[in-house]
Design a protein around this motif. Structure first.
Motif, PDB file in Angstrom:
ATOM      1  N   GLY A 207       0.825  -1.197   0.000  1.00  0.00           N
ATOM      2  CA  GLY A 207       0.000   0.000   0.000  1.00  0.00           C
ATOM      3  C   GLY A 207       0.858   1.245   0.000  1.00  0.00           C
ATOM      4  N   ILE A 208       0.201   2.384  -0.014  1.00  0.00           N
ATOM      5  CA  ILE A 208       0.892   3.670   0.026  1.00  0.00           C
ATOM      6  C   ILE A 208       0.866   4.187   1.451  1.00  0.00           C
ATOM      7  CG2 ILE A 208       0.993   6.022  -0.874  1.00  0.00           C
ATOM      8  CD1 ILE A 208      -0.711   5.038  -3.251  1.00  0.00           C
ATOM      9  N   MET A 209       2.045   4.373   2.029  1.00  0.00           N
ATOM     10  CA  MET A 209       2.173   5.010   3.336  1.00  0.00           C
ATOM     11  C   MET A 209       2.228   6.515   3.093  1.00  0.00           C
ATOM     12  SD  MET A 209       4.234   6.810   5.531  1.00  0.00           S
ATOM     13  CE  MET A 209       5.789   6.722   4.646  1.00  0.00           C
ATOM     14  N   TRP A 210       1.328   7.253   3.757  1.00  0.00           N
ATOM     15  CA  TRP A 210       1.211   8.693   3.527  1.00  0.00           C
ATOM     16  C   TRP A 210       1.878   9.508   4.643  1.00  0.00           C
ATOM     17  CZ3 TRP A 210      -0.342   9.919  -1.124  1.00  0.00           C
ATOM     18  CH2 TRP A 210      -1.298   9.135  -1.796  1.00  0.00           C
ATOM     19  N   PRO A 211       2.680  10.511   4.302  1.00  0.00           N
ATOM     20  CA  PRO A 211       3.213  11.446   5.309  1.00  0.00           C
ATOM     21  C   PRO A 211       2.141  12.477   5.688  1.00  0.00           C
ATOM     22  CG  PRO A 211       4.613  11.338   3.337  1.00  0.00           C
ATOM     23  CD  PRO A 211       3.297  10.726   2.990  1.00  0.00           C
ATOM     24  N   PHE A 212       1.739  12.474   6.938  1.00  0.00           N
ATOM     25  CA  PHE A 212       0.615  13.308   7.368  1.00  0.00           C
ATOM     26  C   PHE A 212       1.004  14.751   7.668  1.00  0.00           C
ATOM     27  CE2 PHE A 212      -1.662   9.499   7.293  1.00  0.00           C
ATOM     28  CZ  PHE A 212      -3.013   9.771   7.460  1.00  0.00           C
ATOM     29  N   LYS A 213       2.287  15.047   7.749  1.00  0.00           N
ATOM     30  CA  LYS A 213       2.691  16.412   8.059  1.00  0.00           C
ATOM     31  C   LYS A 213       2.941  17.262   6.814  1.00  0.00           C
ATOM     32  CE  LYS A 213       4.634  15.641  12.656  1.00  0.00           C
ATOM     33  NZ  LYS A 213       5.797  15.876  13.557  1.00  0.00           N
ATOM     34  N   GLU A 214       2.835  16.648   5.642  1.00  0.00           N
ATOM     35  CA  GLU A 214       3.040  17.379   4.390  1.00  0.00           C
ATOM     36  C   GLU A 214       1.709  17.904   3.856  1.00  0.00           C
ATOM     37  OE1 GLU A 214       6.218  17.990   2.918  1.00  0.00           O
ATOM     38  OE2 GLU A 214       6.600  17.423   5.002  1.00  0.00           O
ATOM     39  N   LYS A 215       1.757  19.051   3.168  1.00  0.00           N
ATOM     40  CA  LYS A 215       0.542  19.747   2.751  1.00  0.00           C
ATOM     41  C   LYS A 215      -0.336  18.889   1.846  1.00  0.00           C
ATOM     42  CE  LYS A 215      -1.108  23.985   0.533  1.00  0.00           C
ATOM     43  NZ  LYS A 215      -0.716  25.260  -0.113  1.00  0.00           N
ATOM     44  N   VAL A 216       0.239  18.300   0.803  1.00  0.00           N
ATOM     45  CA  VAL A 216      -0.561  17.541  -0.164  1.00  0.00           C
ATOM     46  C   VAL A 216      -0.945  16.167   0.384  1.00  0.00           C
ATOM     47  CG1 VAL A 216      -0.589  16.488  -2.464  1.00  0.00           C
ATOM     48  CG2 VAL A 216       0.387  18.777  -2.133  1.00  0.00           C
ATOM     49  N   THR A 217       0.040  15.395   0.797  1.00  0.00           N
ATOM     50  CA  THR A 217      -0.257  14.040   1.269  1.00  0.00           C
ATOM     51  C   THR A 217      -0.961  14.042   2.623  1.00  0.00           C
ATOM     52  OG1 THR A 217       1.962  13.887   2.225  1.00  0.00           O
ATOM     53  CG2 THR A 217       1.656  13.017   0.000  1.00  0.00           C
ATOM     54  N   GLY A 218      -0.872  15.152   3.347  1.00  0.00           N
ATOM     55  CA  GLY A 218      -1.578  15.260   4.619  1.00  0.00           C
ATOM     56  C   GLY A 218      -3.038  15.631   4.466  1.00  0.00           C
ATOM     57  N   ASP A 219      -3.482  15.877   3.239  1.00  0.00           N
ATOM     58  CA  ASP A 219      -4.871  16.242   2.958  1.00  0.00           C
ATOM     59  C   ASP A 219      -5.670  14.986   2.622  1.00  0.00           C
ATOM     60  OD1 ASP A 219      -7.302  17.204   1.902  1.00  0.00           O
ATOM     61  OD2 ASP A 219      -6.339  18.995   1.077  1.00  0.00           O
TER      62      ASP A 219
ATOM     63  N   ALA B  26      -8.499  14.628   1.337  1.00  0.00           N
ATOM     64  CA  ALA B  26      -9.142  14.680   0.018  1.00  0.00           C
ATOM     65  C   ALA B  26      -8.217  14.114  -1.061  1.00  0.00           C
ATOM     66  CB  ALA B  26      -9.535  16.116  -0.323  1.00  0.00           C
ATOM     67  N   VAL B  27      -6.944  14.447  -0.974  1.00  0.00           N
ATOM     68  CA  VAL B  27      -5.977  13.934  -1.949  1.00  0.00           C
ATOM     69  C   VAL B  27      -5.831  12.425  -1.786  1.00  0.00           C
ATOM     70  CG1 VAL B  27      -3.556  13.941  -2.665  1.00  0.00           C
ATOM     71  CG2 VAL B  27      -4.714  16.103  -2.126  1.00  0.00           C
ATOM     72  N   ARG B  28      -5.694  11.985  -0.552  1.00  0.00           N
ATOM     73  CA  ARG B  28      -5.529  10.548  -0.315  1.00  0.00           C
ATOM     74  C   ARG B  28      -6.752   9.771  -0.798  1.00  0.00           C
ATOM     75  NH1 ARG B  28      -4.127  12.706   4.746  1.00  0.00           N
ATOM     76  NH2 ARG B  28      -5.862  11.628   5.796  1.00  0.00           N
ATOM     77  N   LYS B  29      -7.940  10.276  -0.483  1.00  0.00           N
ATOM     78  CA  LYS B  29      -9.167   9.602  -0.918  1.00  0.00           C
ATOM     79  C   LYS B  29      -9.290   9.604  -2.442  1.00  0.00           C
ATOM     80  CE  LYS B  29     -11.467   8.372   2.885  1.00  0.00           C
ATOM     81  NZ  LYS B  29     -11.832   6.953   3.135  1.00  0.00           N
ATOM     82  N   ALA B  30      -8.901  10.709  -3.064  1.00  0.00           N
ATOM     83  CA  ALA B  30      -8.980  10.796  -4.523  1.00  0.00           C
ATOM     84  C   ALA B  30      -8.053   9.780  -5.181  1.00  0.00           C
ATOM     85  CB  ALA B  30      -8.633  12.210  -4.980  1.00  0.00           C
ATOM     86  N   VAL B  31      -6.848   9.646  -4.651  1.00  0.00           N
ATOM     87  CA  VAL B  31      -5.925   8.650  -5.191  1.00  0.00           C
ATOM     88  C   VAL B  31      -6.538   7.252  -5.073  1.00  0.00           C
ATOM     89  CG1 VAL B  31      -3.700   7.514  -4.854  1.00  0.00           C
ATOM     90  CG2 VAL B  31      -3.848  10.008  -4.767  1.00  0.00           C
ATOM     91  N   SER B  32      -7.097   6.955  -3.909  1.00  0.00           N
ATOM     92  CA  SER B  32      -7.695   5.639  -3.709  1.00  0.00           C
ATOM     93  C   SER B  32      -8.814   5.365  -4.707  1.00  0.00           C
ATOM     94  CB  SER B  32      -8.231   5.541  -2.277  1.00  0.00           C
ATOM     95  OG  SER B  32      -8.744   4.242  -2.018  1.00  0.00           O
ATOM     96  N   LEU B  33      -9.661   6.370  -4.938  1.00  0.00           N
ATOM     97  CA  LEU B  33     -10.761   6.209  -5.886  1.00  0.00           C
ATOM     98  C   LEU B  33     -10.268   6.020  -7.320  1.00  0.00           C
ATOM     99  CD1 LEU B  33     -13.188   8.929  -4.495  1.00  0.00           C
ATOM    100  CD2 LEU B  33     -13.687   6.482  -4.648  1.00  0.00           C
ATOM    101  N   ALA B  34      -9.119   6.602  -7.632  1.00  0.00           N
ATOM    102  CA  ALA B  34      -8.615   6.561  -9.010  1.00  0.00           C
ATOM    103  C   ALA B  34      -7.917   5.255  -9.359  1.00  0.00           C
ATOM    104  CB  ALA B  34      -7.651   7.725  -9.232  1.00  0.00           C
ATOM    105  N   LEU B  35      -7.578   4.466  -8.367  1.00  0.00           N
ATOM    106  CA  LEU B  35      -6.754   3.285  -8.617  1.00  0.00           C
ATOM    107  C   LEU B  35      -7.542   2.106  -9.179  1.00  0.00           C
ATOM    108  CD1 LEU B  35      -4.538   3.289  -5.408  1.00  0.00           C
ATOM    109  CD2 LEU B  35      -3.972   4.177  -7.676  1.00  0.00           C
ATOM    110  N   ASP B  36      -6.920   1.421 -10.117  1.00  0.00           N
ATOM    111  CA  ASP B  36      -7.483   0.187 -10.669  1.00  0.00           C
ATOM    112  C   ASP B  36      -6.780  -0.985  -9.993  1.00  0.00           C
ATOM    113  OD1 ASP B  36      -8.504  -1.901 -12.137  1.00  0.00           O
ATOM    114  OD2 ASP B  36      -8.397  -0.841 -14.057  1.00  0.00           O
ATOM    115  N   ARG B  37      -7.234  -1.325  -8.795  1.00  0.00           N
ATOM    116  CA  ARG B  37      -6.603  -2.391  -8.027  1.00  0.00           C
ATOM    117  C   ARG B  37      -6.733  -3.745  -8.722  1.00  0.00           C
ATOM    118  NH1 ARG B  37      -8.688   1.328  -4.458  1.00  0.00           N
ATOM    119  NH2 ARG B  37      -7.468   1.807  -2.553  1.00  0.00           N
ATOM    120  N   GLN B  38      -7.872  -3.976  -9.352  1.00  0.00           N
ATOM    121  CA  GLN B  38      -8.063  -5.263 -10.011  1.00  0.00           C
ATOM    122  C   GLN B  38      -7.065  -5.457 -11.131  1.00  0.00           C
ATOM    123  OE1 GLN B  38     -10.409  -7.616  -8.804  1.00  0.00           O
ATOM    124  NE2 GLN B  38      -8.991  -8.850 -10.014  1.00  0.00           N
ATOM    125  N   ALA B  39      -6.783  -4.391 -11.882  1.00  0.00           N
ATOM    126  CA  ALA B  39      -5.782  -4.481 -12.946  1.00  0.00           C
ATOM    127  C   ALA B  39      -4.397  -4.755 -12.368  1.00  0.00           C
ATOM    128  CB  ALA B  39      -5.760  -3.192 -13.765  1.00  0.00           C
TER     129      ALA B  39
END
Length: 509
Positions: A260-272, A274-287
């Motif tokens: 999985g992706i470990m996210w740094p929570f103290k950084e502006k982008v990865t700590g948001d 909304a960004v983390r959820k958007a990445v999760s929604l965009a992924l094609d895990r089955q592929a």
């Protein structure tokens, strides 16, 4: 995570202090004959000392615990004669030791050795796993008592830790009670082991073992094909060439091992979120499972495998991408596309020698680009990765099929934030902390299950990690052997996993 030396195996999931790989001293004994069974793994050990974090969950060839695990992961006595006798208040656990067990150097096993091992491990990098233990004392030569700070349901499971002699072991000569004894360690190359003819469980039929280090997946596969190795652990694509090959067996073993992706929570982008959820929604895990993993796995959405009784069914999502939902989430959070179509950027690291994680990272970057996120990939060695984990995202791996206290406490509790590979992204949720503490302290199974179900829901809602897939571990073995018993693997497999009972294997007629 970084593949060091730890849980139920010869690989680790903790960041241990450096330990120089020693060669054997004069008393190490002769090297085994040239017909040794050679196992190829991807990472060299950092220690062979259980007190410093080596193989605490069993699977070591050199050490035994008080308890061990059967193929179905149930506990069974090893150095103990039976499971512990627990007091009514849950604060005392008493074990009785087998008679006649000796260490490889001839010293008899006593309760003092057990007391030393568990007292010493509390000050090690994995000491958090044993913090419920207050004291351990030898009541007599064969009886040892654990006194606990509070009732601790997984105590018996924690007693798979390898026992060392009272006073510890020398770095250049590990001494245990297991089916194999240490012969030598050639840095950057291999560890050599010889069968313990006096093993209490019976001398192993495979009398010599070499554990060879080969970081590159393709190199391991090539050397296996050339006959240099008898067994190797490979990613599914690298193992595909051995399918249906005469004289070779490919074992695809279910596991609780996730990537999985470990996210740094103290950084502006990865700590948001909304960004983390958007990445999760965009992924094609089955592929990812179908192509990168050649079908040897399943999509993942949380830290506890759906193949275990502790899994919370509501922690799931779409295995195929939902780009519309992802872009809507980013729009609502204020991430508008720039002239180049990019909404935000972040770096995603992966260990350069791990072909599976590299391909997963490439897939993440490709899927994220479709929703306007620029993922800058960085393939690095672990020494370069470790100091950057608080700032940059990382393709990591963990996972245990044992008690849910395993791994999750250190990985998600805030008090472990920034402690090496434990909670490297500084995740902090007081409700999660409380649930993890409750799960440890109560012995009521229903209450524990409720706590861990709520824990799973919270980390899923927080998108603490973005889980990609649970893996099947792929072992390729030359020749046929009786006694091979696959079980559900933990993250670490190496010479644990399928090889945990190597001493019971016998060449087929």
């Amino acid at each position: 995570m970084r593949p060091l030396v730890w849980v139920s195996t010869l690989l680790a999931v903790v960041s241990l202090s450096a330990c120089t790989a020693p060669s054997a001293g004069p008393s190490a004994g002769p090297a085994p004959a040239g017909d040794a069974f050679v196992i190829a793994i991807s990472s060299e050990f950092e220690t062979l000392d259980p007190v410093k974090g080596y193989a605490p969950d069993g699977g070591s060839m050199m050490f035994d615990g008080l308890m061990s695990r059967d193929a179905d992961l149930s506990l069974k006595p090893a150095l103990a004669t039976a499971p512990p006798v627990i007091s009514a208040d849950g604060l005392s656990a008493v074990f009785t030791l087998r008679e006649g067990v000796k260490f490889h150097d001839g010293r008899p096993l006593t309760a003092k050795d057990v007391a030393y091992t568990y007292t010493a491990v509390k000050g090690s990098p994995i000491g958090g796993d044993y913090e419920a233990i207050d004291t351990v004392r030898a009541k007599d030569e064969r009886t040892v008592e654990f006194r606990l700070k509070h009732a601790y349901a997984p105590l018996a499971q924690r007693t798979t830790l390898g026992i060392v002699p009272d006073g510890g072991i020398a770095a250049n000569k590990p001494v245990g009670t297991g089916p194999y004894r240490f012969v030598s360690w050639t840095p950057g190359d291999k560890v050599v082991l010889a069968g313990n003819k006096d093993y209490w469980g019976g001398a192993p039929a495979i009398s010599s073992v070499v554990v060879a280090f080969a970081a590159d997946d393709n190199v391991r596969a090539t050397r296996l094909a050339a006959g240099e190795f008898d067994a190797a652990i490979l990613p599914p694509k690298a193992a595909a060439r051995f399918e249906n090959q005469q004289g070779v067996t490919v074992h695809k073993v279910d596991s609780a091992d996730y990537r999985g992706i470990m996210w740094p929570f103290k950084e502006k982008v990865t700590g948001d979120k909304a960004v983390r959820k958007a990445v999760s929604l965009a992924l094609d895990r089955q592929a990812m499972v179908d192509t990168i993993m050649a079908g040897a796995g399943k999509p993942a959405f949380g830290p506890i495998s759906p193949d275990t009784a502790w899994h919370e069914p509501s922690v799931t999502g779409k295995a195929t991408p939902d780009q519309a939902a992802a872009t809507k989430l980013l729009d609502e959070a204020g991430y508008k596309p720039g002239p180049d179509g990019i909404r935000a950027s972040f770096t995603l690291m992966y260990p350069a020698g791990d072909s599976l994680r590299k391909e997963l990272a490439l897939a993440v970057a490709s899927d994220a680009k479709k929703i306007g996120l620029d993922v800058r990939l960085a393939g690095l060695d672990w020494d370069a990765i470790e100091p950057r984990m608080a700032k940059d995202a990382l393709i990591m791996g963990y996972g245990s099929p044992y008690d849910p206290d395993y791994v999750n406490f250190e990985l998600f509790h805030s008090k472990f934030a920034g402690q090496g590979f434990f909670n490297p992204g500084f995740y902090n949720n007081p409700k999660v902390d409380a649930l993890l503490e409750k799960g440890r302290a109560t012995t009521d199974e229903a209450a524990r299950k409720q706590a861990y179900q709520e824990f799973q829901r919270l980390v899923f809602d927080d998108e603490a990690w973005t889980y990609l897939a649970f893996l099947k571990h792929v072992y390729v073995i030359r020749g046929e052997y009786q006694g091979v018993k696959p079980s559900v693997d933990a993250h670490e497999h190496a010479t644990g996993g399928l090889f945990r009972d190597l001493h019971t294997w016998k060449p087929a007629a």
